[in-house]
Scaffold this active site. Structure first.
Site, PDB file in Angstrom:
ATOM      1  N   HIS A 310      45.330  46.585  37.427  1.00 25.35           N
ATOM      2  CA  HIS A 310      45.602  46.757  38.850  1.00 25.35           C
ATOM      3  C   HIS A 310      45.960  48.211  39.090  1.00 25.35           C
ATOM      4  O   HIS A 310      46.612  48.836  38.263  1.00 25.35           O
ATOM      5  CB  HIS A 310      46.765  45.852  39.286  1.00 25.35           C
ATOM      6  CG  HIS A 310      46.824  45.661  40.761  1.00 25.35           C
ATOM      7  ND1 HIS A 310      47.426  46.564  41.602  1.00 25.35           N
ATOM      8  CD2 HIS A 310      46.318  44.680  41.541  1.00 25.35           C
ATOM      9  CE1 HIS A 310      47.299  46.139  42.841  1.00 25.35           C
ATOM     10  NE2 HIS A 310      46.625  45.014  42.844  1.00 25.35           N
ATOM     11  N   ASP A 367      43.922  37.653  40.819  1.00 26.08           N
ATOM     12  CA  ASP A 367      42.637  36.961  40.772  1.00 26.08           C
ATOM     13  C   ASP A 367      42.370  36.253  39.458  1.00 26.08           C
ATOM     14  O   ASP A 367      41.398  35.514  39.334  1.00 26.08           O
ATOM     15  CB  ASP A 367      41.502  37.963  41.041  1.00 26.08           C
ATOM     16  CG  ASP A 367      41.459  38.353  42.505  1.00 26.08           C
ATOM     17  OD1 ASP A 367      41.713  37.465  43.336  1.00 26.08           O
ATOM     18  OD2 ASP A 367      41.195  39.519  42.807  1.00 26.08           O
TER      19      ASP A 367
HETATM   20  N1  ACO Z   1      39.017  45.617  31.463  1.00 25.62           N
HETATM   21  C1  ACO Z   1      38.854  46.626  30.563  1.00 25.62           C
HETATM   22  N2  ACO Z   1      39.318  47.882  30.747  1.00 25.62           N
HETATM   23  C2  ACO Z   1      39.956  48.150  31.894  1.00 25.62           C
HETATM   24  C3  ACO Z   1      40.168  47.150  32.877  1.00 25.62           C
HETATM   25  C4  ACO Z   1      39.679  45.849  32.622  1.00 25.62           C
HETATM   26  N3  ACO Z   1      39.844  44.879  33.519  1.00 25.62           N
HETATM   27  N4  ACO Z   1      40.818  47.685  33.932  1.00 25.62           N
HETATM   28  C5  ACO Z   1      41.026  48.962  33.622  1.00 25.62           C
HETATM   29  N5  ACO Z   1      40.511  49.256  32.384  1.00 25.62           N
HETATM   30  C6  ACO Z   1      40.610  50.525  31.666  1.00 25.62           C
HETATM   31  C7  ACO Z   1      39.639  51.553  32.202  1.00 25.62           C
HETATM   32  O1  ACO Z   1      38.412  51.523  31.524  1.00 25.62           O
HETATM   33  C8  ACO Z   1      40.421  52.839  31.984  1.00 25.62           C
HETATM   34  O2  ACO Z   1      40.328  53.146  30.598  1.00 25.62           O
HETATM   35  P1  ACO Z   1      40.367  54.715  30.122  1.00 25.62           P
HETATM   36  O3  ACO Z   1      41.685  55.239  30.571  1.00 25.62           O
HETATM   37  O4  ACO Z   1      40.196  54.651  28.651  1.00 25.62           O
HETATM   38  O5  ACO Z   1      39.209  55.378  30.831  1.00 25.62           O
HETATM   39  C9  ACO Z   1      41.862  52.436  32.251  1.00 25.62           C
HETATM   40  O6  ACO Z   1      41.936  51.035  31.924  1.00 25.62           O
HETATM   41  C10 ACO Z   1      42.323  52.667  33.690  1.00 25.62           C
HETATM   42  O7  ACO Z   1      41.365  52.010  34.529  1.00 25.62           O
HETATM   43  P2  ACO Z   1      40.964  52.535  35.967  1.00 25.62           P
HETATM   44  O8  ACO Z   1      39.678  51.897  36.365  1.00 25.62           O
HETATM   45  O9  ACO Z   1      41.052  54.014  35.997  1.00 25.62           O
HETATM   46  O10 ACO Z   1      42.154  51.947  36.829  1.00 25.62           O
HETATM   47  P3  ACO Z   1      42.158  51.802  38.374  1.00 25.62           P
HETATM   48  O11 ACO Z   1      43.584  51.775  38.780  1.00 25.62           O
HETATM   49  O12 ACO Z   1      41.255  52.806  39.008  1.00 25.62           O
HETATM   50  O13 ACO Z   1      41.466  50.382  38.608  1.00 25.62           O
HETATM   51  C11 ACO Z   1      41.087  48.074  38.801  1.00 25.62           C
HETATM   52  C12 ACO Z   1      42.135  49.192  38.861  1.00 25.62           C
HETATM   53  C13 ACO Z   1      39.889  48.425  39.673  1.00 25.62           C
HETATM   54  C14 ACO Z   1      41.734  46.805  39.377  1.00 25.62           C
HETATM   55  C15 ACO Z   1      40.660  47.858  37.343  1.00 25.62           C
HETATM   56  O14 ACO Z   1      41.782  47.520  36.544  1.00 25.62           O
HETATM   57  C16 ACO Z   1      39.569  46.797  37.210  1.00 25.62           C
HETATM   58  O15 ACO Z   1      38.387  47.119  37.348  1.00 25.62           O
HETATM   59  N6  ACO Z   1      39.949  45.499  36.922  1.00 25.62           N
HETATM   60  C17 ACO Z   1      38.981  44.437  36.859  1.00 25.62           C
HETATM   61  C18 ACO Z   1      38.584  43.988  38.260  1.00 25.62           C
HETATM   62  C19 ACO Z   1      39.695  43.211  38.958  1.00 25.62           C
HETATM   63  O16 ACO Z   1      40.297  42.314  38.377  1.00 25.62           O
HETATM   64  N7  ACO Z   1      39.935  43.546  40.240  1.00 25.62           N
HETATM   65  C20 ACO Z   1      40.905  42.861  41.065  1.00 25.62           C
HETATM   66  C21 ACO Z   1      42.099  43.713  41.312  1.00 25.62           C
HETATM   67  S1  ACO Z   1      43.319  42.831  42.239  1.00 25.62           S
HETATM   68  C22 ACO Z   1      42.714  42.893  43.822  1.00 25.62           C
HETATM   69  O17 ACO Z   1      42.023  43.767  44.241  1.00 25.62           O
HETATM   70  C23 ACO Z   1      43.070  41.785  44.664  1.00 25.62           C
END
Ligand code: ACO
Length: 431
Positions: A310, A367
């Site tokens: 998140h 979620d």
């Molecule tokens: N699975 C694997 N790796 C992940 C995940 C995941 N679900 N989420 C983040 N990471 C990793 C990224 O690859 C990144 O790694 P790095 O630092 O080595 O490059 C690091 O964790 C940070 O991730 P970001 O994408 O930069 O984090 P951000 O805050 O931009 O994104 C997000 C948050 C979009 C929710 C992300 O965690 C994600 O894509 N999760 C899966 C989708 C999801 O569940 N979305 C619902 C969110 S809740 C809502 O909107 C109601």
């Protein structure tokens, strides 16, 4: 208000520090460009507070979520969805009289214009209900043209709010009916909001529909848990569109579209689809779970563990904890034995013990379990994000209202141009 000092091109510039009621601090850079010519560059607005707000407090490090000061755990346990909607939109828990008036206002607007019923016939049967909900919500503005007036008075804003809450539920349920080719069911105003929504989705003219109180209560909880989450992608979108003085219908419709994406509200659908794939691939065996965890860690796989991580929570999402418990209870009550729940729990356990997820502070978000709970309630996958949208509606409205009442300016960020410098036009035959 204290100041912070920054040295830019050898010149010391003072920026006021603003402190919120929960001690969060922000550097007010409104004068940055005027005084220095610089702007800030902040992809994804990760470091930018776009507004002050008194609606929702969220502390991602400690896993705290409060609406208007009230902890989400208490609201999910003790309140009804419309009570929470009132709280978010008007700032205080309603008295009995205020609540009765609000409920009867919503109830009086549950019907949609008969002409709108014909719109459904125009959509292909397999149209995604999120697309239908977004476009039909915007279409509501054409039935209430007075809502297009940016100088709306309080009474007509209240009227639009009641219409939106009531009619989006009917539209959502009818888009589901359309997708399965069943006749629409008209709202039953004797039922409360959640029961009526289930009725419009699942009742058929051919048989009696028995309302299951446990499912109604679970839905009420889910709607409350989704009702607001401060400046998330869809709420910010609603504010951005509303800031141009487009109507509330248009602003909410844009919010619905932003919610649709799998990185936002669409994640609940993506989680269940992911769990199904893992199930088909070998079930909950340790070897299979380990294989998928490896895949989620591998950036080249292009697959993320959906429902994990998140932007703001770097700890347990408090909503996920409540939903996980509710999913267990509903499945037990309804005697549902869902193998995907087992996979979800094994996967969660494996991820929470894996360095990759620990180092990046990736925990289950709202979620992760909500889709499984919707599934147990008989709600089809395509409708998960629609249910989320109905829940989030009060949050979008509350944010829109706050912005309009504060008279915030149109949202119009800057950019840093990195394209070609000036060059002369080349006629077609010389290219
Ligand atoms: N699975 C694997 N790796 C992940 C995940 C995941 N679900 N989420 C983040 N990471 C990793 C990224 O690859 C990144 O790694 P790095 O630092 O080595 O490059 C690091 O964790 C940070 O991730 P970001 O994408 O930069 O984090 P951000 O805050 O931009 O994104 C997000 C948050 C979009 C929710 C992300 O965690 C994600 O894509 N999760 C899966 C989708 C999801 O569940 N979305 C619902 C969110 S809740 C809502 O909107 C109601």
């Amino acid at each position: 208000m204290n100041n912070s000092e920054m040295n830019i091109d050898g010149k010391a510039i003072q920026f006021p520090i603003f402190t919120g009621s929960e001690n969060k601090k922000a550097m007010d850079i409104s004068k940055l460009r005027a005084e220095t010519g610089y702007v800030t560059l902040d992809y994804g607005l990760k470091n930018t507070a776009v507004t002050k707000s008194s609606i929702t407090f969220l502390n991602g490090e400690e896993g705290i979520l409060r609406y208007r000061g009230y902890p989400i755990e208490q609201l999910a346990e003790k309140a009804t969805f419309l009570e929470v909607a009132y709280l978010l939109i008007y700032g205080e828990l309603p008295t009995q009289t205020e609540l009765d008036t609000f409920i009867s206002g919503v109830t009086n607007h549950t019907l949609i214009h008969e002409n709108m019923k014909k719109f459904f016939e125009g959509y292909p049967q397999h149209a995604h209900p999120m697309g239908v909900l977004a476009s039909m919500t915007c279409a509501l503005s054409s039935f209430y043209p007075e809502s297009l007036d940016p100088s709306l008075n309080e009474k007509s804003v209240d009227q639009t709010i009641l219409r939106l809450i009531a009619k989006t539920a009917t539209i959502a349920a009818w888009s589901f009916k359309n997708s399965v080719g069943h006749p629409v069911m008209y709202p039953q105003n004797r039922l409360d909001f959640s029961a009526n929504l289930l009725y419009m989705m699942f009742a058929k003219p051919t048989e009696e529909y028995v309302i299951n109180d446990k499912v109604v209560s679970a839905l009420n909880k889910l709607l409350i848990l989704h009702a607001d989450h401060e400046q998330n992608c869809s709420t910010f979108t609603t504010r951005v569109v509303g800031s141009s003085q487009a109507s509330l219908y248009a602003a909410v419709s844009a919010g619905i579209m932003a919610l649709w994406g799998p990185l936002h509200g669409g994640a609940n659908q993506a989680v269940v689809e992911m769990l199904q794939k893992i199930y088909d691939d070998g079930g909950a065996s340790k070897a299979n779970i380990d294989k998928w965890i490896l895949r989620f860690k591998d950036k080249d796989s292009g697959q993320r563990l959906m429902g994990f991580g998140h932007r703001v929570y770097k700890n347990f999402d408090p909503r996920a904890t409540i939903i996980k418990k509710a999913a267990d209870e509903v499945m037990e009550d309804l005697n549902v034995d869902d193998p995907l729940l087992d996979i979800a729990k094994q996967l969660e356990y494996a991820a929470l013990n894996e360095d990759y997820f620990i180092e990046r502070k990736l925990y289950p978000n709202v979620d992760y379990y909500s889709g499984l709970l919707y599934r147990a309630m008989g709600i089809p996958v395509d409708m998960f994000t629609v249910m989320f949208a109905l829940g989030r509606l009060p949050g979008w409205i509350a944010n829109w209202k706050e912005m309009v009442e504060e008279g915030q300016p149109i949202t119009r960020p800057r950019q840093i141009y990195i394209g070609e410098k000036k060059r002369d036009f080349v006629p077609l035959e010389q290219r």
